[in-house]
Structure formats: structure tokens, C-alpha cells
Design a protein around this motif. Structure first.
Motif, PDB file in Angstrom:
ATOM      1  N   ARG A  44      -1.793  11.554   4.832  1.00  0.00           N
ATOM      2  CA  ARG A  44      -2.706  12.446   5.271  1.00  0.00           C
ATOM      3  C   ARG A  44      -3.126  12.347   6.730  1.00  0.00           C
ATOM      4  O   ARG A  44      -3.361  13.237   7.420  1.00  0.00           O
TER       5      ARG A  44
ATOM      6  N   ASN B  44      -2.115  14.994  10.002  1.00  0.00           N
ATOM      7  CA  ASN B  44      -3.464  15.634  10.566  1.00  0.00           C
ATOM      8  C   ASN B  44      -3.647  14.926  12.013  1.00  0.00           C
ATOM      9  O   ASN B  44      -4.561  15.552  12.610  1.00  0.00           O
TER      10      ASN B  44
ATOM     11  N   ARG C 213      -0.925   8.380   0.131  1.00  0.00           N
ATOM     12  CA  ARG C 213      -1.799   9.485   0.470  1.00  0.00           C
ATOM     13  C   ARG C 213      -2.363   9.585   1.579  1.00  0.00           C
ATOM     14  O   ARG C 213      -2.678  10.176   2.585  1.00  0.00           O
TER      15      ARG C 213
END
Length: 193
Positions: A164, A168, A160
């Protein structure tokens, strides 16, 4: 790209961030690219260290080692990064010494060279080649990563933090937590060559 049946093991997991240390034993005859991003920051913030190994012999290519940050340490030491880097280099065979790279740009510029010098003083001769990623190289890596993912040529366990940071990522990236993303970008950039 996320698959849950890759056969590796989550060694350390954090309830908020998911797997922060994942490892799969190397397959006989397989070769890897290893990338490290040194840092003394704490997860999930900027300048948390990261080490990743990509199996380039597997089809599709597979992330077989991921370790990031040091959630339990209060000291500002590079030892956890050094231990993870050393482990990856000793565990995952590479085709060429040029396939072991580390981030040498930004705030930690020169940090890895200090680590390599210390290892050499202790009788070790670790591999390591500096990478200073310019914005053009980052854009190229992102495009190549997108291409790999679209073609199904890269798989990984559920990481994760990595997912992430990659989703981003944008420029300017000076204030982003991006160490896992940069490590993956370095792997992809090297893998294309």
C-alpha cells in the motif's frame, strides 16, 4: 512479486493491515541487506518504525524479514524498533557492514545514532550506516524497484502495508505514511550497488 509459498511465517498479523511481522530463517550461505527506519509513531500512520531484510543471494531476491510498528504498545519508546533491528542484524548475514543501513533523514534524523550509542554502551557493536534519501535517490530507487518487479527479480510474502505504501508513494512525500516504502527503497538502492 507477491508469493504465498516462500516458507516464512507470519509472526504477528493485524486484521486491518495484514502481516506486520514476518520472518523466514536465513538459508545457509545466503547474504542479505538490512534496512531500518526508526520512528515512534503508530501504525498505519507516518513515522511508524520498520525493519526489513532482503536476501540478495536468492534468485529472485526475497524479503525474508519484515517487522513494522508496535501495535500493542502505548509508550513512545524506540525499544521495539531496537529489538527488531538487533534481531535482524544478528540473524541475517551480510557481505559487508555497508549492507546494514538506516534512514537518517526527516523527523527522526539522529534517532538511530542515539540507539547505536546505547548499544555500544551495553557492549554490543551493531552495524549501521546512515542513509539520508534525497528526492533524486527516491526517484532512482522507485525506477530500480519497478525494473526489478518487471523482470521478476524481487519476491515477497503478502505484506499489505508495504504494498500500500509503495503504490501510494509520490512527491512531495512529507505527509505520507511511507516508512515501509522508504525501507524498501533503501534496500533496492543498496542492492543495485
Amino acid at each position: 512479486a507477491v508469493r504465498h509459498d516462500l516458507g516464512g511465517q507470519v509472526v504477528q498479523e493485524h486484521r486491518a493491515y495484514g502481516a506486520v511481522h514476518y520472518a523466514k530463517p536465513p538459508a545457509p550461505g545466503h547474504y542479505h541487506i538490512i534496512a531500518g527506519d526508526p520512528g515512534k509513531g503508530r501504525l498505519p500512520n507516518r513515522n511508524a518504525w520498520c525493519v526489513v531484510a532482503l536476501d540478495i543471494t536468492a534468485s529472485p531476491a526475497e524479503i525474508v524479514f519484515f517487522q513494522m510498528g508496535n501495535l500493542g504498545a502505548r509508550s513512545k519508546t524506540y525499544k521495539p524498533y531496537l529489538d527488531a533491528y538487533r534481531h535482524a542484524v544478528k540473524t541475517y548475514p551480510v557481505v559487508s557492514p555497508a549492507d546494514v543501513i538506516y534512514d537518517n533523514g526527516g523527523q527522526q534524523s539522529g534517532m538511530h545514532e542515539v540507539i547505536l550509542a546505547e548499544l555500544r554502551e551495553n557492549g554490543e557493536d551493531p552495524l549501521g550506516n546512515p542513509q539520508d534519501f534525497s528526492n533524486d535517490m527516491k526517484h532512482t530507487s522507485v525506477n530500480w524497484l519497478i525494473n526489478l518487479l518487471r523482470k521478476g527479480q524481487l519476491v515477497m510474502p503478502e505484506l499489505r502495508l508495504l504494498i500500500r505504501q509503495v503504490t501510494n508513494w509520490t512527491l512531495p512525500d512529507k505527509k505520507l505514511a511511507q516508512d515501509a516504502a522508504m525501507t524498501l527503497f533503501m534496500l533496492v538502492y543498496r542492492a543495485y550497488y
